[in-house]
Design an enzyme around this catalytic site. Structure first.
Site, PDB file in Angstrom:
ATOM      1  N   ASP A  49       0.851  -1.193   0.000  1.00  0.00           N
ATOM      2  CA  ASP A  49       0.000   0.000   0.000  1.00  0.00           C
ATOM      3  C   ASP A  49       0.886   1.243   0.000  1.00  0.00           C
ATOM      4  O   ASP A  49       1.908   1.308   0.684  1.00  0.00           O
ATOM      5  CB  ASP A  49      -0.907  -0.008   1.230  1.00  0.00           C
ATOM      6  CG  ASP A  49      -2.054   0.986   1.105  1.00  0.00           C
ATOM      7  OD1 ASP A  49      -3.208   0.545   0.967  1.00  0.00           O
ATOM      8  OD2 ASP A  49      -1.785   2.214   1.151  1.00  0.00           O
ATOM      9  N   ILE A  50       0.456   2.246  -0.742  1.00  0.00           N
ATOM     10  CA  ILE A  50       1.251   3.477  -0.895  1.00  0.00           C
ATOM     11  C   ILE A  50       1.255   4.316   0.386  1.00  0.00           C
ATOM     12  O   ILE A  50       2.166   5.129   0.595  1.00  0.00           O
ATOM     13  CB  ILE A  50       0.720   4.296  -2.093  1.00  0.00           C
ATOM     14  CG1 ILE A  50       1.778   5.223  -2.661  1.00  0.00           C
ATOM     15  CG2 ILE A  50      -0.552   5.045  -1.742  1.00  0.00           C
ATOM     16  CD1 ILE A  50       1.406   5.811  -4.006  1.00  0.00           C
ATOM     17  N   ASN A 107     -12.949  -3.024   2.197  1.00  0.00           N
ATOM     18  CA  ASN A 107     -13.955  -1.967   2.312  1.00  0.00           C
ATOM     19  C   ASN A 107     -14.884  -2.072   1.113  1.00  0.00           C
ATOM     20  O   ASN A 107     -14.438  -2.033  -0.033  1.00  0.00           O
ATOM     21  CB  ASN A 107     -13.285  -0.588   2.336  1.00  0.00           C
ATOM     22  CG  ASN A 107     -12.525  -0.358   3.623  1.00  0.00           C
ATOM     23  OD1 ASN A 107     -13.039  -0.644   4.701  1.00  0.00           O
ATOM     24  ND2 ASN A 107     -11.307   0.128   3.522  1.00  0.00           N
ATOM     25  N   GLU A 115     -12.255   3.592  -1.276  1.00  0.00           N
ATOM     26  CA  GLU A 115     -11.713   4.679  -2.109  1.00  0.00           C
ATOM     27  C   GLU A 115     -11.476   4.248  -3.544  1.00  0.00           C
ATOM     28  O   GLU A 115     -11.631   5.048  -4.456  1.00  0.00           O
ATOM     29  CB  GLU A 115     -10.345   5.126  -1.572  1.00  0.00           C
ATOM     30  CG  GLU A 115     -10.344   5.780  -0.231  1.00  0.00           C
ATOM     31  CD  GLU A 115      -8.914   5.905   0.285  1.00  0.00           C
ATOM     32  OE1 GLU A 115      -8.004   6.195  -0.521  1.00  0.00           O
ATOM     33  OE2 GLU A 115      -8.708   5.684   1.479  1.00  0.00           O
ATOM     34  N   VAL A 116     -10.994   3.028  -3.724  1.00  0.00           N
ATOM     35  CA  VAL A 116     -10.591   2.585  -5.062  1.00  0.00           C
ATOM     36  C   VAL A 116     -11.602   1.559  -5.564  1.00  0.00           C
ATOM     37  O   VAL A 116     -11.791   0.513  -4.928  1.00  0.00           O
ATOM     38  CB  VAL A 116      -9.168   1.983  -5.045  1.00  0.00           C
ATOM     39  CG1 VAL A 116      -8.788   1.495  -6.446  1.00  0.00           C
ATOM     40  CG2 VAL A 116      -8.153   2.999  -4.535  1.00  0.00           C
ATOM     41  N   HIS A 120     -10.260  -5.101  -3.632  1.00  0.00           N
ATOM     42  CA  HIS A 120      -8.955  -5.367  -3.033  1.00  0.00           C
ATOM     43  C   HIS A 120      -9.124  -5.797  -1.594  1.00  0.00           C
ATOM     44  O   HIS A 120     -10.023  -5.352  -0.892  1.00  0.00           O
ATOM     45  CB  HIS A 120      -8.033  -4.149  -3.107  1.00  0.00           C
ATOM     46  CG  HIS A 120      -8.662  -2.877  -2.622  1.00  0.00           C
ATOM     47  ND1 HIS A 120      -9.537  -2.148  -3.391  1.00  0.00           N
ATOM     48  CD2 HIS A 120      -8.535  -2.213  -1.443  1.00  0.00           C
ATOM     49  CE1 HIS A 120      -9.925  -1.082  -2.708  1.00  0.00           C
ATOM     50  NE2 HIS A 120      -9.338  -1.099  -1.520  1.00  0.00           N
ATOM     51  N   HIS A 122      -7.031  -5.845   1.958  1.00  0.00           N
ATOM     52  CA  HIS A 122      -5.874  -5.345   2.706  1.00  0.00           C
ATOM     53  C   HIS A 122      -5.344  -6.471   3.597  1.00  0.00           C
ATOM     54  O   HIS A 122      -6.132  -7.141   4.268  1.00  0.00           O
ATOM     55  CB  HIS A 122      -6.274  -4.195   3.636  1.00  0.00           C
ATOM     56  CG  HIS A 122      -6.833  -2.985   2.955  1.00  0.00           C
ATOM     57  ND1 HIS A 122      -6.099  -1.821   2.809  1.00  0.00           N
ATOM     58  CD2 HIS A 122      -8.044  -2.730   2.406  1.00  0.00           C
ATOM     59  CE1 HIS A 122      -6.851  -0.903   2.209  1.00  0.00           C
ATOM     60  NE2 HIS A 122      -8.036  -1.436   1.951  1.00  0.00           N
TER      61      HIS A 122
HETATM   62  P1  AMP Z   1      -9.861   1.409   0.256  1.00  0.00           P
HETATM   63  O1  AMP Z   1     -10.235   2.550   1.152  1.00  0.00           O
HETATM   64  O2  AMP Z   1     -10.154   0.079   0.879  1.00  0.00           O
HETATM   65  O3  AMP Z   1     -10.432   1.574  -1.130  1.00  0.00           O
HETATM   66  O4  AMP Z   1      -8.277   1.447   0.154  1.00  0.00           O
HETATM   67  C1  AMP Z   1      -7.555   1.924  -0.938  1.00  0.00           C
HETATM   68  C2  AMP Z   1      -6.097   1.807  -0.586  1.00  0.00           C
HETATM   69  O5  AMP Z   1      -5.339   1.959  -1.768  1.00  0.00           O
HETATM   70  C3  AMP Z   1      -5.594   2.849   0.407  1.00  0.00           C
HETATM   71  O6  AMP Z   1      -5.042   2.185   1.542  1.00  0.00           O
HETATM   72  C4  AMP Z   1      -4.535   3.626  -0.393  1.00  0.00           C
HETATM   73  O7  AMP Z   1      -3.442   4.020   0.389  1.00  0.00           O
HETATM   74  C5  AMP Z   1      -4.137   2.598  -1.444  1.00  0.00           C
HETATM   75  N1  AMP Z   1      -3.598   3.135  -2.684  1.00  0.00           N
HETATM   76  C6  AMP Z   1      -4.095   4.146  -3.457  1.00  0.00           C
HETATM   77  N2  AMP Z   1      -3.336   4.338  -4.550  1.00  0.00           N
HETATM   78  C7  AMP Z   1      -2.328   3.424  -4.476  1.00  0.00           C
HETATM   79  C8  AMP Z   1      -1.209   3.100  -5.306  1.00  0.00           C
HETATM   80  N3  AMP Z   1      -0.955   3.754  -6.450  1.00  0.00           N
HETATM   81  N4  AMP Z   1      -0.383   2.094  -4.920  1.00  0.00           N
HETATM   82  C9  AMP Z   1      -0.603   1.425  -3.770  1.00  0.00           C
HETATM   83  N5  AMP Z   1      -1.653   1.676  -2.947  1.00  0.00           N
HETATM   84  C10 AMP Z   1      -2.499   2.657  -3.285  1.00  0.00           C
END
Ligand code: AMP
Length: 135
Positions: A49-50, A107, A115-116, A120, A122
């Site tokens: 994770d970034i 999530n 967010e994404v 995914h 974690h």
């Molecule tokens: P979520 O809130 O479960 O959608 O988590 C999205 C996760 O993606 C967060 O923990 C971010 O820090 C992570 N994230 C966003 N962009 C990147 C990226 N380019 N590389 C790695 N992790 C990312």
């Protein structure tokens, strides 16, 4: 600037279709943006994770186009589901988290703060992780 720096929570997504081919993990899968990859097989890719929230914070994503757990479990076939979840366990083992243990989390949608919009999981580890949910 990330959420940690601004103190603001990012805008959550609904976790339901349609799939957006421009989301950050779709671009990462196509190699358009870099990642610190730790694992890849036919079903899944895992990378750091970034913005890590634990000493070990790795994300595992399916290679298929799924928005969330809800979408994945509704549309993926048995081989994809089995292959993906086996990869989650394999990644945790390869990271040396078994023992001492780890936490997995996904999530799904707005209330979870997703967010994404690419499914995914974690994986958190590397220290005792405390309570499961915090306000
Ligand atoms: P979520 O809130 O479960 O959608 O988590 C999205 C996760 O993606 C967060 O923990 C971010 O820090 C992570 N994230 C966003 N962009 C990147 C990226 N380019 N590389 C790695 N992790 C990312």
């Amino acid at each position: 600037m990330g959420a940690a720096a601004t103190g603001k929570l990012p805008m959550p997504v609904k976790g339901l279709g349609p799939y957006d081919d421009q989301n950050v993990f779709a671009r990462l899968l196509r190699g358009e943006i870099p990642s610190r990859k730790v694992f890849e097989d036919d079903w899944a890719v895992a990378f750091h994770d970034i913005a890590p929230q634990a000493p070990v914070h790795v994300l595992v994503i399916p290679k298929g186009r799924y928005v969330s757990l809800a979408d994945f479990t509704a549309r993926a076939d048995e081989a994809e589901i089995a292959g993906f979840f086996r990869a989650v366990g394999t990644v945790a083992r390869q990271l040396g988290l078994e023992p001492p243990g780890y936490r997995v989390l996904t999530n799904m949608g707005e209330h979870a703060g997703q967010e994404v919009p690419h499914f995914h999981i974690h994986i958190f580890g590397g220290r005792p992780l405390g309570r499961m949910l915090e306000d």
